[in-house]
Write an enzyme that holds these catalytic residues in place. Sequence first.
Site, PDB file in Angstrom:
ATOM      1  N   GLY A  19       0.817  -1.216   0.000  1.00 11.94           N
ATOM      2  CA  GLY A  19       0.000   0.000   0.000  1.00 11.94           C
ATOM      3  C   GLY A  19       0.845   1.257   0.000  1.00 11.94           C
ATOM      4  O   GLY A  19       0.461   2.269   0.600  1.00 11.94           O
ATOM      5  N   GLY A  21       1.568   3.520  -2.234  1.00 18.40           N
ATOM      6  CA  GLY A  21       1.326   4.610  -3.171  1.00 18.40           C
ATOM      7  C   GLY A  21       0.204   5.540  -2.794  1.00 18.40           C
ATOM      8  O   GLY A  21      -0.113   6.467  -3.546  1.00 18.40           O
ATOM      9  N   ASP A  68      -3.134  -7.251  -5.595  1.00 16.15           N
ATOM     10  CA  ASP A  68      -4.120  -7.453  -4.543  1.00 16.15           C
ATOM     11  C   ASP A  68      -3.430  -8.303  -3.475  1.00 16.15           C
ATOM     12  O   ASP A  68      -3.150  -9.486  -3.699  1.00 16.15           O
ATOM     13  CB  ASP A  68      -5.344  -8.173  -5.113  1.00 16.15           C
ATOM     14  CG  ASP A  68      -6.387  -8.505  -4.052  1.00 16.15           C
ATOM     15  OD1 ASP A  68      -6.126  -8.284  -2.846  1.00 16.15           O
ATOM     16  OD2 ASP A  68      -7.470  -9.002  -4.435  1.00 16.15           O
ATOM     17  N   SER A 147      -2.850  -0.978  14.987  1.00 18.50           N
ATOM     18  CA  SER A 147      -3.719   0.162  15.280  1.00 18.50           C
ATOM     19  C   SER A 147      -4.037   0.150  16.767  1.00 18.50           C
ATOM     20  O   SER A 147      -4.101  -0.923  17.385  1.00 18.50           O
ATOM     21  CB  SER A 147      -5.015   0.060  14.467  1.00 18.50           C
ATOM     22  OG  SER A 147      -5.993   0.961  14.939  1.00 18.50           O
ATOM     23  N   TYR A 160     -11.743  -5.859  11.782  1.00 21.43           N
ATOM     24  CA  TYR A 160     -10.495  -5.105  11.685  1.00 21.43           C
ATOM     25  C   TYR A 160      -9.733  -5.112  13.007  1.00 21.43           C
ATOM     26  O   TYR A 160      -8.528  -5.355  13.042  1.00 21.43           O
ATOM     27  CB  TYR A 160     -10.807  -3.674  11.251  1.00 21.43           C
ATOM     28  CG  TYR A 160      -9.632  -2.733  11.219  1.00 21.43           C
ATOM     29  CD1 TYR A 160      -8.660  -2.827  10.231  1.00 21.43           C
ATOM     30  CD2 TYR A 160      -9.505  -1.718  12.171  1.00 21.43           C
ATOM     31  CE1 TYR A 160      -7.584  -1.953  10.197  1.00 21.43           C
ATOM     32  CE2 TYR A 160      -8.433  -0.840  12.146  1.00 21.43           C
ATOM     33  CZ  TYR A 160      -7.474  -0.954  11.159  1.00 21.43           C
ATOM     34  OH  TYR A 160      -6.417  -0.076  11.131  1.00 21.43           O
TER      35      TYR A 160
END
Length: 256
Positions: A19, A21, A68, A147, A160
């Site tokens: 991820g 970009g 992906d 997180s 998540y």
Amino acid sequence: MTLNATFPDLRGRSVFITGGGAGIGAFLTDGFLAQGAKVSFVQRSDATAFCNEMEEKHGLRPHAQTCDISDIAALRSSLAAAADEHGPVTVLVNNAANDARHTAEEVTEDFWDQSQAINLKSYFFACQAVVAGMRAAGGGAVVNMSSISYMMGNAGYPAYTTANAGINGMTRSLAREFGPDKIRFNALAPGWVLTEKQIEQWVTPEALAAHIDRQCLKDTLKPQDIVDAVLFLSSASSRMMTGQLMAVDGGVVVTG
């Protein structure tokens, strides 16, 4: 981005970012390039414009691939291509994630499996894929982005938060297993970082004020705050840190 610190050992290192970009990932790519690292990254969409911008800014072009990350075969292939391009990956940053909001009652098996595939499974298999190259290179560093949401017991995205708790457990186990090979695994848990996505989708004056009230430090988190921490964890400056979770959240949660 601001160059707050220089880490000479990152110059010339082969870095791979998932991820890399968009969002925080784009800031990470920018930050590593500013250190003189050779950066490869994957994302789902075309990154030509971003790579052009980075090359003009740093004189170094990141190696971007469309992938992906839930497709493990494609992820492994992308990591192999990055090693062919820049040499064995010695810094891996598992950054890509999907924090789409959902309630527990609406979760289906397919949604659950896809959420874990993106937010946890891809992290493990990326780690697995770089171990041999890091071992041959005499060591390496992995930073797994987690997180603070699971530590806060947040509602609104249970698949998540489950994955993020798993990232912390996985990081500790891999640190123990591969420490003898001088491969370090650490997790980094950001607080509420004000990226464009967050501002567009979730930030309201009331919600932001309430969150800052929970912080020890009464200021908003910026992507640069996360970049600085990742660079530190990737560099020799943290050479004796492994199996740790670093929270960069302004002091919402405490660890230890």
